[in-house]
Design a protein around this motif. Structure first.
Motif, PDB file in Angstrom:
ATOM      1  N   ASP A  92      -7.778   7.819  -0.018  1.00 55.28           N
ATOM      2  CA  ASP A  92      -8.038   9.112   0.632  1.00 55.28           C
ATOM      3  C   ASP A  92      -7.799  10.307  -0.283  1.00 55.28           C
ATOM      4  OD1 ASP A  92      -8.613   7.769   3.023  1.00 55.28           O
ATOM      5  OD2 ASP A  92      -6.507   7.725   3.607  1.00 55.28           O
ATOM      6  N   ILE A  93      -7.428  10.061  -1.536  1.00 58.77           N
ATOM      7  CA  ILE A  93      -7.141  11.158  -2.472  1.00 58.77           C
ATOM      8  C   ILE A  93      -8.437  11.889  -2.837  1.00 58.77           C
ATOM      9  CG2 ILE A  93      -6.360  11.681  -4.814  1.00 58.77           C
ATOM     10  CD1 ILE A  93      -4.118  11.103  -2.863  1.00 58.77           C
ATOM     11  N   LYS A  94      -8.395  13.227  -2.795  1.00 59.16           N
ATOM     12  CA  LYS A  94      -9.586  14.030  -3.081  1.00 59.16           C
ATOM     13  C   LYS A  94      -9.362  15.067  -4.188  1.00 59.16           C
ATOM     14  CE  LYS A  94     -11.274  13.664   1.708  1.00 59.16           C
ATOM     15  NZ  LYS A  94     -11.609  14.424   2.936  1.00 59.16           N
ATOM     16  N   ASN A  95      -8.133  15.541  -4.360  1.00 55.67           N
ATOM     17  CA  ASN A  95      -7.901  16.705  -5.215  1.00 55.67           C
ATOM     18  C   ASN A  95      -7.230  16.405  -6.550  1.00 55.67           C
ATOM     19  OD1 ASN A  95      -8.886  18.451  -3.097  1.00 55.67           O
ATOM     20  ND2 ASN A  95      -6.927  18.132  -2.062  1.00 55.67           N
ATOM     21  N   VAL A  96      -6.756  15.188  -6.742  1.00 55.61           N
ATOM     22  CA  VAL A  96      -6.062  14.828  -7.983  1.00 55.61           C
ATOM     23  C   VAL A  96      -6.784  13.665  -8.644  1.00 55.61           C
ATOM     24  CG1 VAL A  96      -3.897  14.017  -9.009  1.00 55.61           C
ATOM     25  CG2 VAL A  96      -3.845  15.606  -7.067  1.00 55.61           C
ATOM     26  N   LYS A  97      -6.996  13.795  -9.954  1.00 55.93           N
ATOM     27  CA  LYS A  97      -7.668  12.738 -10.715  1.00 55.93           C
ATOM     28  C   LYS A  97      -6.633  11.739 -11.208  1.00 55.93           C
ATOM     29  CE  LYS A  97     -10.554  11.858 -14.767  1.00 55.93           C
ATOM     30  NZ  LYS A  97     -11.176  12.438 -15.975  1.00 55.93           N
ATOM     31  N   TYR A  98      -6.736  10.490 -10.713  1.00 54.85           N
ATOM     32  CA  TYR A  98      -5.788   9.450 -11.096  1.00 54.85           C
ATOM     33  C   TYR A  98      -6.383   8.440 -12.075  1.00 54.85           C
ATOM     34  CZ  TYR A  98      -2.229  10.926  -7.777  1.00 54.85           C
ATOM     35  OH  TYR A  98      -1.250  11.641  -7.118  1.00 54.85           O
ATOM     36  N   SER A  99      -7.617   8.630 -12.477  1.00 52.83           N
ATOM     37  CA  SER A  99      -8.204   7.738 -13.480  1.00 52.83           C
ATOM     38  C   SER A  99      -7.780   8.200 -14.860  1.00 52.83           C
ATOM     39  CB  SER A  99      -9.734   7.729 -13.371  1.00 52.83           C
ATOM     40  OG  SER A  99     -10.240   9.039 -13.546  1.00 52.83           O
ATOM     41  N   ILE A 100      -7.413   7.244 -15.720  1.00 56.25           N
ATOM     42  CA  ILE A 100      -6.929   7.562 -17.063  1.00 56.25           C
ATOM     43  C   ILE A 100      -7.886   6.986 -18.091  1.00 56.25           C
ATOM     44  CG2 ILE A 100      -5.018   7.241 -18.686  1.00 56.25           C
ATOM     45  CD1 ILE A 100      -3.164   6.969 -16.286  1.00 56.25           C
ATOM     46  N   ASP A 101      -8.350   7.852 -18.983  1.00 52.81           N
ATOM     47  CA  ASP A 101      -9.277   7.417 -20.026  1.00 52.81           C
ATOM     48  C   ASP A 101      -8.578   7.476 -21.381  1.00 52.81           C
ATOM     49  OD1 ASP A 101     -11.371   7.216 -18.139  1.00 52.81           O
ATOM     50  OD2 ASP A 101     -11.686   9.385 -18.287  1.00 52.81           O
ATOM     51  N   ILE A 102      -8.403   6.313 -21.996  1.00 51.54           N
ATOM     52  CA  ILE A 102      -7.778   6.260 -23.320  1.00 51.54           C
ATOM     53  C   ILE A 102      -8.760   5.608 -24.289  1.00 51.54           C
ATOM     54  CG2 ILE A 102      -5.881   5.312 -24.668  1.00 51.54           C
ATOM     55  CD1 ILE A 102      -4.126   5.506 -22.276  1.00 51.54           C
ATOM     56  N   LYS A 115       0.854  -1.185   0.000  1.00 53.97           N
ATOM     57  CA  LYS A 115       0.000   0.000   0.000  1.00 53.97           C
ATOM     58  C   LYS A 115       0.891   1.237   0.000  1.00 53.97           C
ATOM     59  CE  LYS A 115      -3.797   0.408   2.284  1.00 53.97           C
ATOM     60  NZ  LYS A 115      -4.695   0.514   1.149  1.00 53.97           N
ATOM     61  N   LEU A 116       0.580   2.164  -0.875  1.00 53.97           N
ATOM     62  CA  LEU A 116       1.433   3.338  -1.023  1.00 53.97           C
ATOM     63  C   LEU A 116       0.608   4.622  -0.989  1.00 53.97           C
ATOM     64  CD1 LEU A 116       0.969   4.315  -4.244  1.00 53.97           C
ATOM     65  CD2 LEU A 116       2.299   2.257  -4.630  1.00 53.97           C
ATOM     66  N   LYS A 117       1.312   5.721  -0.857  1.00 50.29           N
ATOM     67  CA  LYS A 117       0.686   7.039  -0.888  1.00 50.29           C
ATOM     68  C   LYS A 117       1.080   7.750  -2.183  1.00 50.29           C
ATOM     69  CE  LYS A 117       0.720   7.662   4.147  1.00 50.29           C
ATOM     70  NZ  LYS A 117       1.178   8.528   5.272  1.00 50.29           N
ATOM     71  N   VAL A 118       0.182   8.611  -2.656  1.00 50.06           N
ATOM     72  CA  VAL A 118       0.441   9.394  -3.868  1.00 50.06           C
ATOM     73  C   VAL A 118       0.086  10.851  -3.585  1.00 50.06           C
ATOM     74  CG1 VAL A 118       0.167   7.523  -5.537  1.00 50.06           C
ATOM     75  CG2 VAL A 118      -1.852   8.745  -4.728  1.00 50.06           C
ATOM     76  N   PRO A 119       0.598  11.785  -4.382  1.00 46.38           N
ATOM     77  CA  PRO A 119       0.328  13.211  -4.118  1.00 46.38           C
ATOM     78  C   PRO A 119      -1.155  13.571  -4.251  1.00 46.38           C
ATOM     79  CG  PRO A 119       2.233  12.962  -5.568  1.00 46.38           C
ATOM     80  CD  PRO A 119       1.596  11.601  -5.449  1.00 46.38           C
ATOM     81  N   ASP A 120      -1.628  14.387  -3.311  1.00 49.83           N
ATOM     82  CA  ASP A 120      -2.980  14.935  -3.394  1.00 49.83           C
ATOM     83  C   ASP A 120      -2.929  16.421  -3.770  1.00 49.83           C
ATOM     84  OD1 ASP A 120      -5.702  14.649  -3.349  1.00 49.83           O
ATOM     85  OD2 ASP A 120      -5.909  15.131  -1.230  1.00 49.83           O
ATOM     86  N   PHE A 121      -1.743  16.862  -4.174  1.00 51.75           N
ATOM     87  CA  PHE A 121      -1.554  18.225  -4.678  1.00 51.75           C
ATOM     88  C   PHE A 121      -0.631  18.156  -5.879  1.00 51.75           C
ATOM     89  CE2 PHE A 121       1.438  21.736  -5.068  1.00 51.75           C
ATOM     90  CZ  PHE A 121       0.577  22.815  -5.269  1.00 51.75           C
ATOM     91  N   LEU A 122      -0.974  18.926  -6.941  1.00 58.41           N
ATOM     92  CA  LEU A 122      -0.109  19.067  -8.103  1.00 58.41           C
ATOM     93  C   LEU A 122       0.063  20.552  -8.393  1.00 58.41           C
ATOM     94  CD1 LEU A 122      -1.476  16.326 -10.565  1.00 58.41           C
ATOM     95  CD2 LEU A 122       0.486  16.177  -9.023  1.00 58.41           C
ATOM     96  N   PRO A 123       1.242  20.944  -8.875  1.00 58.31           N
ATOM     97  CA  PRO A 123       1.421  22.354  -9.256  1.00 58.31           C
ATOM     98  C   PRO A 123       0.403  22.755 -10.327  1.00 58.31           C
ATOM     99  CG  PRO A 123       3.531  21.201  -9.203  1.00 58.31           C
ATOM    100  CD  PRO A 123       2.471  20.157  -9.055  1.00 58.31           C
ATOM    101  N   LYS A 124       0.217  24.023 -10.494  1.00 62.40           N
ATOM    102  CA  LYS A 124      -0.771  24.538 -11.437  1.00 62.40           C
ATOM    103  C   LYS A 124      -0.526  24.009 -12.854  1.00 62.40           C
ATOM    104  CE  LYS A 124      -2.770  28.871 -13.132  1.00 62.40           C
ATOM    105  NZ  LYS A 124      -2.665  30.342 -13.124  1.00 62.40           N
ATOM    106  N   ASP A 125      -1.619  23.576 -13.486  1.00 65.55           N
ATOM    107  CA  ASP A 125      -1.631  23.084 -14.869  1.00 65.55           C
ATOM    108  C   ASP A 125      -0.999  21.703 -15.039  1.00 65.55           C
ATOM    109  OD1 ASP A 125      -2.868  25.446 -15.772  1.00 65.55           O
ATOM    110  OD2 ASP A 125      -0.918  26.444 -15.965  1.00 65.55           O
ATOM    111  N   TYR A 126      -0.707  21.015 -13.931  1.00 65.78           N
ATOM    112  CA  TYR A 126      -0.127  19.668 -14.035  1.00 65.78           C
ATOM    113  C   TYR A 126      -1.219  18.603 -13.948  1.00 65.78           C
ATOM    114  CZ  TYR A 126       4.855  20.724 -14.067  1.00 65.78           C
ATOM    115  OH  TYR A 126       6.101  21.129 -14.431  1.00 65.78           O
ATOM    116  N   MET A 127      -0.974  17.468 -14.618  1.00 64.25           N
ATOM    117  CA  MET A 127      -1.914  16.355 -14.610  1.00 64.25           C
ATOM    118  C   MET A 127      -1.129  15.044 -14.555  1.00 64.25           C
ATOM    119  SD  MET A 127      -3.044  16.127 -18.629  1.00 64.25           S
ATOM    120  CE  MET A 127      -3.825  14.556 -18.375  1.00 64.25           C
ATOM    121  N   VAL A 128      -1.867  13.961 -14.256  1.00 65.82           N
ATOM    122  CA  VAL A 128      -1.261  12.626 -14.184  1.00 65.82           C
ATOM    123  C   VAL A 128      -0.887  12.161 -15.585  1.00 65.82           C
ATOM    124  CG1 VAL A 128      -1.612  10.238 -13.452  1.00 65.82           C
ATOM    125  CG2 VAL A 128      -2.639  12.112 -12.155  1.00 65.82           C
TER     126      VAL A 128
END
Length: 749
Positions: free
Chosen positions: A567-577, A412-425
């Protein structure tokens, strides 16, 4: 099962350490017994039993195991160290050649990662050794657990029977005895209420109960009305309470349960019990005075006549043991001198030194700690799990789902819940196989501004292994892959947003003057290592660029924002291709691929000893109509062969090559000038299968001549194509034989 094996190895390690110490202690006590006080001797035995049950281990230069470690290391210098290393730390090379795209990688960028057959055999031999070790340890662990359970049940039954016998006993109300008990308690400064009971079930006086102590007297002893001698008995039992002997007895009971297989532990218990009674005798004599030592000794002898044998009950401190033990106690009482119960400063210092010797492990004693002995089992079991879990165990696995990547990485790992402006996964989540026991989670974050060559990004990684070691392995591998490269790595402490970590700089210089400088912030959180590559400077003859450059303020915000995936709320980690392409690693991926393909494809994992599958993926082809559910899919496999050869195996419900050949008798291809040319087709019979073979030549980068041999055939409901490309412009001589293996392959259940 890993937990059971590790528990057994911890017990075995403690048992061996304590046994060595006990044997040395026994020898010392036999040689210098006259010069060592009884209380000091008892303290030494207590240290042995603490070692047997102590769950936490500390390292010390005083440790007895330093001698064992030195002997082990000196002998291992003579032996083949690589065998031990591979059995305990089966670490493979860190290979990272870039992320796999969702479609097939460019052919001329692939690097062969196959090993020689000699290394394969060596690896197989070590795996077999690991299997044998695993099986032996598993069986031994199960036997040990069965013994623990049996001993515990027997002790529980004995304790239960005892409690039933004493359940309805009434507290003794004899005023003389009560008054005598109060006088004894006063002499020892004991204020706690300790009742006395008379019971026929006991043939020796004893005290029971750590929290609520009770003294039990045999009926025969109470009926003698020898109150002077009874006073000595009560004093002796109160001393057991005063010295917390009941608690020490619990430690010995627990030690016996865990170490039932070790005869030295049983011997230690016997010796410790004798010393415990001698210490209590010394304490009583210290209270009543040296002049009453003869009367105290006679009380032991008189009561011994009333006792034929002794019933040993767990969690009791008894007044009498065996006749031999009584003799040893009488001898100690005879030689007693006032003040002999006290421990000198020298004796206390010796106890501290002995504790450092017995209770600690050798410094960096990696080869004898239970966790590292269990590495053989853990690594081997992990290899088996990987083998059963993954169809294609690629060095770098790319996933479109963060959840799937987390399951693949194994923690189990943690990932960022904040990204700099205009950044995406980024486009995918990668799992990089660092070694047989460790994987690294990897994801890139891209800026949506200035898309193209000047696109900005930063990298986020998670590992169980120290991040500095991960980066070093990556650097070493890149050294192998790119000639003329010199690298240096530096590290310095760094604090961001109150989080202590390290700033790691990697500088790479190439023979042509090209330079790369990368900066990472690495830190530890809840047992895992996290890293952010936040700056990358590239410099060549054209100038300098920085495709990766975010401020330390943004890095600090990213670092302090990491949360568990759920627990992530502010970053979208789902990828649609929309293309729906994905790599296939395990059976679940293959199941999804089967549903999309509409047929059960063949999966050939190994062509021969030198050709293994390297990449497997399913893609949605151009021209698919997703709205009307008329998608066109194919599954493609890539195999490593040699530096000058590249093999692909494609399966699809529709194959244009086969349709063209079947219709026109030839197929078409484009030459280097994009002109359409025709390729002659040869009809073959391979294992009673009609196979069309055609060849053509072309050139790719750097004018390298490429010879392409292609085989197409029809299966039940789908088509197959094998392409063998050689980069020296010469056709592969045994290509027909290789294709036989693909034709004979079967679908995977």
């Amino acid at each position: 099962m890993d937990i059971l094996v590790k528990s057994f190895l911890w017990v075995l390690h403690a048992s061996i350490t304590a046994s060595i110490a006990a044997l040395l202690m026994t020898l010392i006590l036999r040689l210098f017994k006259k010069h060592i006080g009884v209380r000091f001797q008892y303290a030494l035995w207590i240290i042995i039993f603490i070692r047997l049950v102590m769950p936490i281990e500390f390292q010390s230069n005083l440790s007895l195991l330093n001698l064992v470690q030195q002997k082990y290391q000196s002998s291992s210098d003579i032996q083949d160290k690589s065998v031990v290393k591979n059995m305990t730390y089966a670490t493979s090379n860190f290979l990272r050649e870039g992320k796999n795209s969702w479609k097939y990688p460019v052919r001329n960028q692939l690097t062969a990662v196959g090993e020689s057959s000699k290394k394969d055999n060596y690896k197989e031999e070590n795996i077999k050794k690991g299997d044998i070790t695993t099986n032996i340890l598993t069986i031994a662990s199960c036997i040990w657990l069965l013994g623990v359970f049996t001993i515990a049940v027997l002790l529980f039954i004995t304790e239960h029977k005892l409690k039933r016998k004493i359940l309805n006993l009434a507290e003794l109300k004899d005023l003389k005895v009560i008054q005598l008990l109060d006088e004894c308690k006063k002499k020892m400064n004991i204020n706690k209420h300790i009742p006395v009971y008379v019971c026929d079930s006991f043939k020796s006086p004893c005290i029971q109960g750590v929290v609520k102590p009770k003294i039990y007297l045999p009926q025969l002893m109470y009926s003698t009305n020898e109150y002077k001698q009874l006073q000595y008995v009560l004093l002796h039992e109160l001393v057991h309470y005063k010295r917390k002997d009941l608690l020490c007895n619990l430690i010995t009971v627990f030690a016996v349960i865990l170490h039932w297989f070790n005869p030295i532990v049983w011997f230690c218990i016997k010796e410790m019990r004798i010393q415990r009674e001698c210490v209590c005798d010394a304490y009583v004599l210290e209270i009543i005075g040296e002049e009453q030592s003869e009367e105290y000794g006679m009380a032991l002898i008189n009561f011994l006549r009333l006792i034929s044998n002794n019933i040993r009950v767990p969690q009791l401190a008894v007044f009498f043991e065996t006749k031999d033990q009584i003799k040893r106690r009488i001898k100690m009482i005879k030689n007693f001198r006032k003040g002999s119960y006290k421990m000198s400063a020298a004796a206390i210092a010796c106890c501290i030194v002995v504790s450092g010797v017995v209770l600690t492990n050798a410094v960096n004693a990696k080869n004898i700690k239970a966790d590292n002995v269990a590495a053989v089992v853990s690594n081997n079991n992990l290899a088996k799990k990987q083998e059963s879990k993954f169809i294609v165990d690629s060095q770098v696995k790319s996933y479109l789902s963060l959840k799937m990547a987390e399951e693949s990485v194994g923690f189990k790992l943690k990932v960022p819940d904040f990204l700099p402006k205009d950044y995406m996964v980024g486009m995918d989540f990668s799992v990089i196989k660092v070694s047989d026991e460790d994987n690294v989670f990897d994801v890139d974050f891209f800026s949506m501004v200035n898309q193209g060559e000047n696109n900005k990004s930063f990298k986020f990684q998670v590992s169980k292994e120290n991040m500095e070691q991960v980066l070093k392995k990556e650097m070493e591998q890149n050294n192998k892959d790119r000639d003329g490269k010199k690298c240096e790595i530096t590290k310095e402490s760094m604090n961001l947003a109150g989080i202590n970590g390290f700033n790691i700089t990697i500088k790479s210089t190439f023979s042509n003057g090209y330079q790369e400088t990368s900066k990472f912030f690495a830190w530890q959180d809840e047992g895992l290592w996290y890293g952010i590559e936040y700056k990358e400077d590239l410099q060549d003859s054209k100038g300098a660029t920085s495709p990766m450059n975010i401020s330390t303020d943004d890095v600090a915000k990213v670092v302090s924002s990491i949360q568990y995936v759920q627990d992530i709320k502010n970053v979208k980690y789902s990828i649609d291709i929309p293309s729906g392409g994905f790599d296939i690693y395990d059976k679940n991926d293959l199941k999804i691929a089967k549903e999309r393909l509409g047929f059960n494809p063949k999966v050939l994992l190994k062509v021969n000893e030198s050709i293994n599958i390297e990449h497997l993926s399913a893609v949605t082809l151009e021209g698919s109509d997703t709205v009307n559910k008329e998608d066109k899919h194919e599954i493609g496999a890539i195999y490593n062969y040699s530096n000058g050869c590249f093999i692909t195996f494609i399966q699809a419900k529709n194959l244009k090559d086969y349709e063209d050949i079947n219709k026109d008798g030839y197929t078409e291809f484009k030459d280097n000038n994009d002109k359409i040319r025709q390729a002659k087709v040869q009809e073959l019979k391979i294992n009673n299968k009609e196979v069309f073979k055609y060849e053509y030549s072309h050139e790719e980068a750097k004018n390298e001549p490429i010879k392409s041999q292609n085989y197409v055939w029809k299966e039940d409901g789908f088509y197959c194509k094998v392409s063998i490309d050689t980069y020296d412009g010469k056709a592969l001589a045994n290509s027909d034989e290789l294709v036989k293996e693909f034709i004979n392959s079967k679908p995977m259940d």
